[in-house]
Design a protein around this motif. Structure first.
Motif, PDB file in Angstrom:
ATOM      1  N   LYS A 158      -4.092 -13.471 -30.586  1.00  8.07           N
ATOM      2  CA  LYS A 158      -3.658 -12.792 -29.364  1.00  8.07           C
ATOM      3  C   LYS A 158      -4.493 -11.533 -29.171  1.00  8.07           C
ATOM      4  CE  LYS A 158       1.066 -14.572 -29.704  1.00  8.07           C
ATOM      5  NZ  LYS A 158       2.510 -14.217 -29.811  1.00  8.07           N
ATOM      6  N   VAL A 159      -5.469 -11.626 -28.305  1.00  5.15           N
ATOM      7  CA  VAL A 159      -6.438 -10.548 -28.123  1.00  5.15           C
ATOM      8  C   VAL A 159      -6.577 -10.226 -26.638  1.00  5.15           C
ATOM      9  CG1 VAL A 159      -8.813  -9.801 -28.508  1.00  5.15           C
ATOM     10  CG2 VAL A 159      -7.705 -11.314 -30.153  1.00  5.15           C
ATOM     11  N   GLY A 160      -6.521  -8.942 -26.327  1.00  6.55           N
ATOM     12  CA  GLY A 160      -6.758  -8.497 -24.955  1.00  6.55           C
ATOM     13  C   GLY A 160      -8.229  -8.138 -24.770  1.00  6.55           C
ATOM     14  N   ARG A 215     -13.681 -12.542 -26.864  1.00  5.63           N
ATOM     15  CA  ARG A 215     -12.224 -12.570 -26.631  1.00  5.63           C
ATOM     16  C   ARG A 215     -11.739 -13.998 -26.406  1.00  5.63           C
ATOM     17  NH1 ARG A 215      -8.311 -13.062 -23.104  1.00  5.63           N
ATOM     18  NH2 ARG A 215      -9.767 -13.751 -21.488  1.00  5.63           N
ATOM     19  N   LYS A 245     -10.281  -3.525 -31.986  1.00  7.60           N
ATOM     20  CA  LYS A 245      -9.369  -2.808 -31.105  1.00  7.60           C
ATOM     21  C   LYS A 245      -9.485  -3.395 -29.705  1.00  7.60           C
ATOM     22  CE  LYS A 245      -9.325   1.572 -33.638  1.00  7.60           C
ATOM     23  NZ  LYS A 245      -9.546   3.030 -33.573  1.00  7.60           N
ATOM     24  N   HIS A 246      -8.326  -3.692 -29.125  1.00  9.41           N
ATOM     25  CA  HIS A 246      -8.319  -4.308 -27.798  1.00  9.41           C
ATOM     26  C   HIS A 246      -7.157  -3.763 -26.984  1.00  9.41           C
ATOM     27  CE1 HIS A 246      -5.026  -7.061 -29.125  1.00  9.41           C
ATOM     28  NE2 HIS A 246      -5.663  -6.958 -30.290  1.00  9.41           N
ATOM     29  N   SER A 247      -7.063  -4.183 -25.735  1.00  5.30           N
ATOM     30  CA  SER A 247      -6.080  -3.613 -24.810  1.00  5.30           C
ATOM     31  C   SER A 247      -4.640  -3.909 -25.203  1.00  5.30           C
ATOM     32  CB  SER A 247      -6.338  -4.121 -23.391  1.00  5.30           C
ATOM     33  OG  SER A 247      -6.269  -5.543 -23.344  1.00  5.30           O
ATOM     34  N   LYS A 248      -4.419  -4.856 -26.087  1.00  4.91           N
ATOM     35  CA  LYS A 248      -3.069  -5.203 -26.510  1.00  4.91           C
ATOM     36  C   LYS A 248      -2.751  -4.705 -27.916  1.00  4.91           C
ATOM     37  CE  LYS A 248      -2.802  -9.372 -23.633  1.00  4.91           C
ATOM     38  NZ  LYS A 248      -2.583 -10.844 -23.625  1.00  4.91           N
ATOM     39  N   GLY A 249      -3.709  -3.988 -28.521  1.00  7.93           N
ATOM     40  CA  GLY A 249      -3.454  -3.472 -29.859  1.00  7.93           C
ATOM     41  C   GLY A 249      -4.654  -3.598 -30.767  1.00  7.93           C
ATOM     42  N   GLU A 250      -4.417  -3.946 -32.045  1.00  2.00           N
ATOM     43  CA  GLU A 250      -5.486  -4.096 -33.032  1.00  2.00           C
ATOM     44  C   GLU A 250      -5.349  -5.434 -33.750  1.00  2.00           C
ATOM     45  OE1 GLU A 250      -5.459  -0.880 -35.759  1.00  2.00           O
ATOM     46  OE2 GLU A 250      -5.943   0.651 -34.255  1.00  2.00           O
TER      47      GLU A 250
END
Length: 384
Positions: free
Chosen positions: A277-279, A268, A301-306
């Protein structure tokens, strides 16, 4: 011998010519400028043999004593040398091509250019193309490998260097001494066996349609080289000789298969540092493959989207020492980390170095090796 001395004396003219080289023009001699130190406040220098110091703005010339060790410092836009302050730039030139200059203990061939800007120094080694290839070849392939693969690599590296002259023109030199261009270590990097291969192929390059070819290479393709359109952005179709082919010669490479692990947080952070921009990363998968078997795109896939990302860009952003290639066979979550298993090392485009080694061991000549990895490209002498 005399020709090389004249070359150094006429550096201004030749360097100007080199900077405007473009791809299809041929030069009687090529001087290449390699950035060996950038944005440093000071460095140590000593000379083995007689050298001259030239203050280029004034034409002032002084002798530099052999074997003395000098501490050279930046002073604003000027250079402090041996108690004197000079305007920038300075050129240090040998009176004999056998002389060597030491920078922080490492020896270099030919001349040195020193620039000062805002209290920081840039140190540039100016030398002939063949001397440059001497200093990079052992960093690209093992000197213990067969001569035919060393010759092939010498031609590929020479072609790459000439085609990329001016790559760092904004910084005032042609190429850097790091992996961004080709790793250059000066005389300390040279080896008798690789120097022999350079001499045996002197001035030879890869030419396609009367222009220098895109002479790309990598460590191990693991069975199939890659089309560069999946690695870099091409405005048009890449040349035919780089579109990928089956390679059955690199299976002995220690990089043929690999498994590496990286924490989700490490991945990340590296992606964020690269501008994505990666969660918190939850999964990495749903990938498309190219015809060579390599991964083309990844879905993260991450907490802020894909995030859908080009696999080659993902590899470079995370760490090419961890993600050794995009020839990835499996990605699995292991606790708070991701484990990657794959084949090969490098971008996969052009000549597979371990494959070239395998071909040489089977008796192939350097010309047949180059013809295999760059079909339709000719080996020609580019300089006389």
């Amino acid at each position: 011998m005399k020709k090389n001395i004249k070359l150094r004396i006429s550096l201004f003219v030749l360097i100007t010519a080199a900077a405007s080289f473009v791809n299809s023009q041929r030069l009687p001699e090529t001087v290449i400028k390699i950035g060996i130190l950038q944005k440093v406040k000071s460095f140590n220098m000593s000379c083995e043999g007689k050298y001259y110091l030239y203050e280029l703005n004034s034409g002032k010339k002084e002798n530099v004593k052999s074997l003395n060790v000098y501490l050279i410092k930046a002073q604003g836009n000027r250079i402090k040398f041996n108690g004197n302050v000079y305007s920038s730039p300075l050129r240090i030139v040998p009176n004999n091509e056998e002389n060597r200059i030491r920078i922080n203990g490492r020896r270099y061939r030919d001349s040195l250019l020193i620039r000062s800007n805002d209290g920081l120094l840039t140190v540039i080694n100016e030398l002939g193309i063949e001397g440059y290839i001497y200093g990079i070849l052992p960093r690209e392939v093992s000197p213990s490998w067969p001569q035919e693969v060393l010759k092939a690599q010498a031609i590929v590296s020479r072609t790459y260097a000439l085609r990329n002259l001016g790559r760092h023109s904004k910084e005032g030199f042609d190429l850097c001494n790091k992996t961004h261009c080709q790793v250059y270590g000066g005389v300390e990097s040279e080896d008798e066996r690789t120097n022999k291969a350079v001499d045996a192929t002197r001035s030879k390059v890869l030419v396609y349609e009367n222009k220098l070819a895109q002479a790309l290479f990598h460590a191990c393709c693991a069975g199939h080289t890659e089309n560069p359109r999946y690695v870099w952005n091409y405005s048009s179709e890449p040349p035919k000789y780089l579109r990928g082919r089956v390679c059955k010669f690199c299976s002995d490479s220690p990089h043929y298969t690999w498994t590496k692990k990286a924490s989700a947080e490490f991945i990340r952070k590296r992606l964020v540092n690269a501008g994505y921009k990666v969660g918190v990363i939850k999964s990495i998968g749903r990938y498309q493959r190219t015809s060579s078997g390599r991964i083309k795109t990844l879905e993260i896939k991450h907490s802020k989207g894909e995030l859908n990302i080009n696999a080659a860009k993902f590899r470079l952003a995370v760490d090419p020492q961890i993600i050794k290639s995009t020839y990835i066979n499996r990605i699995r979550k292991v606790g708070e980390s991701f484990e990657f298993s794959g084949n090969g090392w490098g971008h996969g485009v052009g000549m597979c170095q371990w494959g070239a080694k395998g071909m040489a061991e089977k008796g192939y000549s350097y010309k047949r090796i180059l013809d295999f990895y760059f079909p339709g490209v000719n080996v020609e002498k580019w300089e006389e």
